[in-house]
Each structure stands twice: as C-alpha cells, then as structure tokens.
Design a protein around this motif. Structure first.
Motif, PDB file in Angstrom:
ATOM      1  N   THR A  83       0.845  -1.194   0.000  1.00  7.41           N
ATOM      2  CA  THR A  83       0.000   0.000   0.000  1.00  7.41           C
ATOM      3  C   THR A  83       0.883   1.247   0.000  1.00  7.41           C
ATOM      4  O   THR A  83       1.980   1.225   0.571  1.00  7.41           O
ATOM      5  N   PRO A  84       0.442   2.313  -0.641  1.00  9.36           N
ATOM      6  CA  PRO A  84       1.264   3.528  -0.712  1.00  9.36           C
ATOM      7  C   PRO A  84       1.476   4.152   0.664  1.00  9.36           C
ATOM      8  O   PRO A  84       0.551   4.167   1.492  1.00  9.36           O
ATOM      9  N   PRO A  85       2.654   4.682   0.928  1.00 14.67           N
ATOM     10  CA  PRO A  85       2.906   5.308   2.241  1.00 14.67           C
ATOM     11  C   PRO A  85       1.998   6.498   2.506  1.00 14.67           C
ATOM     12  O   PRO A  85       1.652   6.769   3.665  1.00 14.67           O
ATOM     13  N   PHE A  86       1.596   7.212   1.453  1.00  9.02           N
ATOM     14  CA  PHE A  86       0.708   8.359   1.642  1.00  9.02           C
ATOM     15  C   PHE A  86      -0.659   7.905   2.145  1.00  9.02           C
ATOM     16  O   PHE A  86      -1.241   8.528   3.037  1.00  9.02           O
ATOM     17  N   VAL A  87      -1.151   6.814   1.579  1.00 10.10           N
ATOM     18  CA  VAL A  87      -2.440   6.261   2.014  1.00 10.10           C
ATOM     19  C   VAL A  87      -2.338   5.762   3.451  1.00 10.10           C
ATOM     20  O   VAL A  87      -3.254   5.944   4.263  1.00 10.10           O
ATOM     21  N   GLN A  88      -1.220   5.128   3.778  1.00 11.11           N
ATOM     22  CA  GLN A  88      -1.007   4.658   5.149  1.00 11.11           C
ATOM     23  C   GLN A  88      -1.022   5.821   6.132  1.00 11.11           C
ATOM     24  O   GLN A  88      -1.607   5.733   7.212  1.00 11.11           O
ATOM     25  N   LEU A  89      -0.385   6.906   5.752  1.00 14.11           N
ATOM     26  CA  LEU A  89      -0.326   8.085   6.619  1.00 14.11           C
ATOM     27  C   LEU A  89      -1.719   8.631   6.894  1.00 14.11           C
ATOM     28  O   LEU A  89      -2.075   8.929   8.049  1.00 14.11           O
ATOM     29  N   LEU A  90      -2.528   8.742   5.856  1.00 18.77           N
ATOM     30  CA  LEU A  90      -3.890   9.228   6.024  1.00 18.77           C
ATOM     31  C   LEU A  90      -4.736   8.256   6.833  1.00 18.77           C
ATOM     32  O   LEU A  90      -5.563   8.660   7.659  1.00 18.77           O
ATOM     33  N   PHE A  91      -4.513   6.965   6.614  1.00 21.56           N
ATOM     34  CA  PHE A  91      -5.268   5.944   7.360  1.00 21.56           C
ATOM     35  C   PHE A  91      -4.957   6.016   8.853  1.00 21.56           C
ATOM     36  O   PHE A  91      -5.861   5.999   9.692  1.00 21.56           O
ATOM     37  N   PHE A  92      -3.666   6.114   9.183  1.00 25.67           N
ATOM     38  CA  PHE A  92      -3.280   6.178  10.589  1.00 25.67           C
ATOM     39  C   PHE A  92      -3.861   7.424  11.259  1.00 25.67           C
ATOM     40  O   PHE A  92      -4.399   7.342  12.368  1.00 25.67           O
ATOM     41  N   TYR A  93      -3.745   8.554  10.592  1.00 22.82           N
ATOM     42  CA  TYR A  93      -4.127   9.815  11.228  1.00 22.82           C
ATOM     43  C   TYR A  93      -5.641   9.998  11.293  1.00 22.82           C
ATOM     44  O   TYR A  93      -6.188  10.346  12.354  1.00 22.82           O
ATOM     45  N   PHE A  94      -6.331   9.766  10.168  1.00 24.20           N
ATOM     46  CA  PHE A  94      -7.758  10.053  10.133  1.00 24.20           C
ATOM     47  C   PHE A  94      -8.625   8.880  10.581  1.00 24.20           C
ATOM     48  O   PHE A  94      -9.703   9.094  11.158  1.00 24.20           O
ATOM     49  N   ALA A  95      -8.185   7.647  10.323  1.00 20.66           N
ATOM     50  CA  ALA A  95      -8.988   6.477  10.713  1.00 20.66           C
ATOM     51  C   ALA A  95      -8.648   6.031  12.137  1.00 20.66           C
ATOM     52  O   ALA A  95      -9.483   6.106  13.035  1.00 20.66           O
ATOM     53  N   LEU A  96      -7.421   5.601  12.344  1.00 21.36           N
ATOM     54  CA  LEU A  96      -7.031   5.154  13.682  1.00 21.36           C
ATOM     55  C   LEU A  96      -7.009   6.306  14.677  1.00 21.36           C
ATOM     56  O   LEU A  96      -7.244   6.114  15.867  1.00 21.36           O
ATOM     57  N   GLY A  97      -6.722   7.514  14.183  1.00 20.54           N
ATOM     58  CA  GLY A  97      -6.681   8.674  15.063  1.00 20.54           C
ATOM     59  C   GLY A  97      -8.014   8.973  15.732  1.00 20.54           C
ATOM     60  O   GLY A  97      -8.056   9.609  16.797  1.00 20.54           O
ATOM     61  N   GLN A  98      -9.117   8.497  15.127  1.00 25.80           N
ATOM     62  CA  GLN A  98     -10.434   8.722  15.715  1.00 25.80           C
ATOM     63  C   GLN A  98     -10.615   7.962  17.023  1.00 25.80           C
ATOM     64  O   GLN A  98     -11.463   8.311  17.849  1.00 25.80           O
ATOM     65  N   PHE A  99      -9.836   6.893  17.190  1.00 18.56           N
ATOM     66  CA  PHE A  99      -9.961   6.072  18.395  1.00 18.56           C
ATOM     67  C   PHE A  99      -8.887   6.402  19.433  1.00 18.56           C
ATOM     68  O   PHE A  99      -8.762   5.701  20.434  1.00 18.56           O
ATOM     69  N   THR A 100      -8.113   7.463  19.176  1.00 14.46           N
ATOM     70  CA  THR A 100      -7.050   7.844  20.102  1.00 14.46           C
ATOM     71  C   THR A 100      -7.635   8.519  21.334  1.00 14.46           C
ATOM     72  O   THR A 100      -8.425   9.467  21.205  1.00 14.46           O
ATOM     73  N   ILE A 114      -1.834  11.214  20.982  1.00 11.85           N
ATOM     74  CA  ILE A 114      -0.886  11.065  19.871  1.00 11.85           C
ATOM     75  C   ILE A 114      -1.128  12.217  18.896  1.00 11.85           C
ATOM     76  O   ILE A 114      -2.195  12.317  18.295  1.00 11.85           O
ATOM     77  N   SER A 115      -0.150  13.078  18.735  1.00  9.15           N
ATOM     78  CA  SER A 115      -0.281  14.241  17.856  1.00  9.15           C
ATOM     79  C   SER A 115      -0.083  13.837  16.405  1.00  9.15           C
ATOM     80  O   SER A 115       0.230  12.683  16.086  1.00  9.15           O
ATOM     81  N   ASN A 116      -0.230  14.805  15.524  1.00 13.61           N
ATOM     82  CA  ASN A 116       0.019  14.525  14.103  1.00 13.61           C
ATOM     83  C   ASN A 116       1.477  14.138  13.853  1.00 13.61           C
ATOM     84  O   ASN A 116       1.767  13.297  13.000  1.00 13.61           O
ATOM     85  N   VAL A 117       2.393  14.721  14.618  1.00 17.55           N
ATOM     86  CA  VAL A 117       3.806  14.331  14.495  1.00 17.55           C
ATOM     87  C   VAL A 117       3.990  12.881  14.927  1.00 17.55           C
ATOM     88  O   VAL A 117       4.715  12.104  14.283  1.00 17.55           O
TER      89      VAL A 117
END
Length: 251
Positions: A83-100, A114-117
């Motif tokens: 999977t593209p790293p850009f897609v992974q980045l968006l998935f981690f931040y916007f999808a998994l980030g919702q459960f942080t 967990i911040s954006n950094v």
C-alpha cells in the motif's frame, strides 16, 4: 556578515521580483524555516531509529518456531509493502486517530495523546520497517549455517545466537540495502505535510501562500536542504559500512 546577506537578498528581490528570498531578510519567515528544518531533522531521525528497530525485531520473529508469529510478521510486511505510504499516513491519522484517547490540559480543549507528528512517526516507521525486515532477513540468510551450529554447540540459546552472532554479521551484509531504504525514508517524510506536520516543506508552502513571489526560492531551498540531509546520511552510512567491514567476509 548577517546584515550583508540580508541586504544582498533585498537587492536581489528589487532586481528580480520573482526571486524573493524573503526568509533570508525577514526574521519571522527565517524562524519558520529554521523551525521546519528542525522538525524535518527530528522526524527523520525518529523514523530511521524506529524503522531499524522494527526491522531487527521483525527479522528475528521471522525465524520463530511459532507459526503464528511468522504469519503475523509476513502479514505486516505484505500490508505495508503493498500500500502507498501516503495512504497509510492518512489511514493512521484520520482512521485510527479517531480512536485515540484524549486529555484536557486546560479543562476545556480536548487534545489527542498522539499528535500529528506522532502519527507521522508511527506510519513512516512501520512503512520503512517492513522493508527493513526483508533487508535483515536477507542478511541473516547470508550468515553460514555452520556459524550458527557452532554457537548452538557452545550452549547459546536462540536469542543469544541472534544478538551476539547472527545479527552483527547480518548487519554488515545488510548495510548497503539498508542505506538505500533509509534514504528513501528521509525523502518520504515530506508526505507528513498532508496531516499538517510543520516540517520544512510545510513551512515553505506556507511562506509561498503568504508571499507568491517566494515560490521559486522556497522550493529551491527545500531542494538543496534535502540534498544536504541525504548526503550526510549516505556519507555516514558509507563510513559506518567501511568501519564495520570484516576482511574476507561478505565479498
């Protein structure tokens, strides 16, 4: 000297308005560039360290006698390599980030733990770590079986054989390929701007939005900064590779 540089770029802007190096003669913009540069350096260092650790641990787990561990590592590799790293980045931040989980430092504002950094470091480290696992696996396979059998005969357990015998030898074989992957990782950190990580490219685009005439100078500076960062990494890795070389081994 500083005043001379400032005046030089001011004069350059008057002669060629399309080349507005405003960050060299405006203190506020200069501070934005310096801040973005240090975030880029810190992000790169953190991702390099964590990705190497992931690679070392993952390569060890690939040789585990437990099939479930080997399958988990293989699944991780396939997920992050395919999977593209850009897609992974968006998935981690916007999808998994919702459960942080969040916390409130002032009793009003809710801030995720967990911040954006942090998400950028996690995502990019896992991405590069998947390739590092395979790089170290290839290095491990280059270590002669007789060497490992000799360690077993001396009473070493599996963990001791890996950390004291196999890994030091495999690391030397893996360094050239590891060097290439880490160079790609440093360049990939620019994608963190998609989740508003204030690294160098993000700050330069902000300056460009505020001062359209600074487009060419901003991108030129980013270009040469990354040439410098990658050059330092490659030089250091080559020096490390020569220092760790064992005569007659791995050639």
């Amino acid at each position: 000297m500083i005043e001379f540089i400032r005046q030089f770029f001011l004069d350059l802007y008057e002669v060629a308005p399309r080349w507005n190096f405003i960050f060299f003669h405006d203190q506020t913009q200069w501070e934005r560039v310096v801040s973005g540069f240090w975030v880029t350096v810190q992000l790169s260092i953190a991702c390099v360290i964590f990705s190497v650790v992931i690679g070392v641990v993952g390569a060890w787990l690939q040789g585990s006698p437990l099939k479930i561990l080997r399958n988990c590592v293989q699944g991780y590799i396939q997920f992050f390599r395919n999977t593209p790293p850009f897609v992974q980045l968006l998935f981690f931040y916007f999808a998994l980030g919702q459960f942080t989980p969040t916390y409130s430092p002032d009793g009003w504002l809710e801030v995720p733990i967990i911040s954006n950094v942090g998400w950028a470091i996690i995502s990019l480290s896992f991405f590069a770590g998947a390739f590092n696992v395979e790089i170290f696996r290839a290095g491990i396979e280059a270590v002669p079986e007789s060497t490992q059998e000799a360690a077993e005969a001396l009473g070493f357990n599996r963990f001791q054989i890996y950390t004291r015998i196999v890994l030091p030898l495999a690391f030397r074989v893996s360094l050239p390929a590891l060097n290439n992957n880490l160079v790609n990782l440093v360049k990939t950190t620019t994608q963190a701007l998609a989740i508003a990580v204030p690294e160098l490219l993000y700050e330069m685009l902000g300056i460009w939005n505020d001062y359209p005439s600074a487009l060419y100078p901003a991108l030129t500076v980013v270009f040469f900064v990354y040439i410098g960062l990658v050059g330092i990494l490659v030089f250091s890795m080559h020096r490390w590779e020569r220092a760790m070389r064992i005569p007659g081994y791995g050639t």
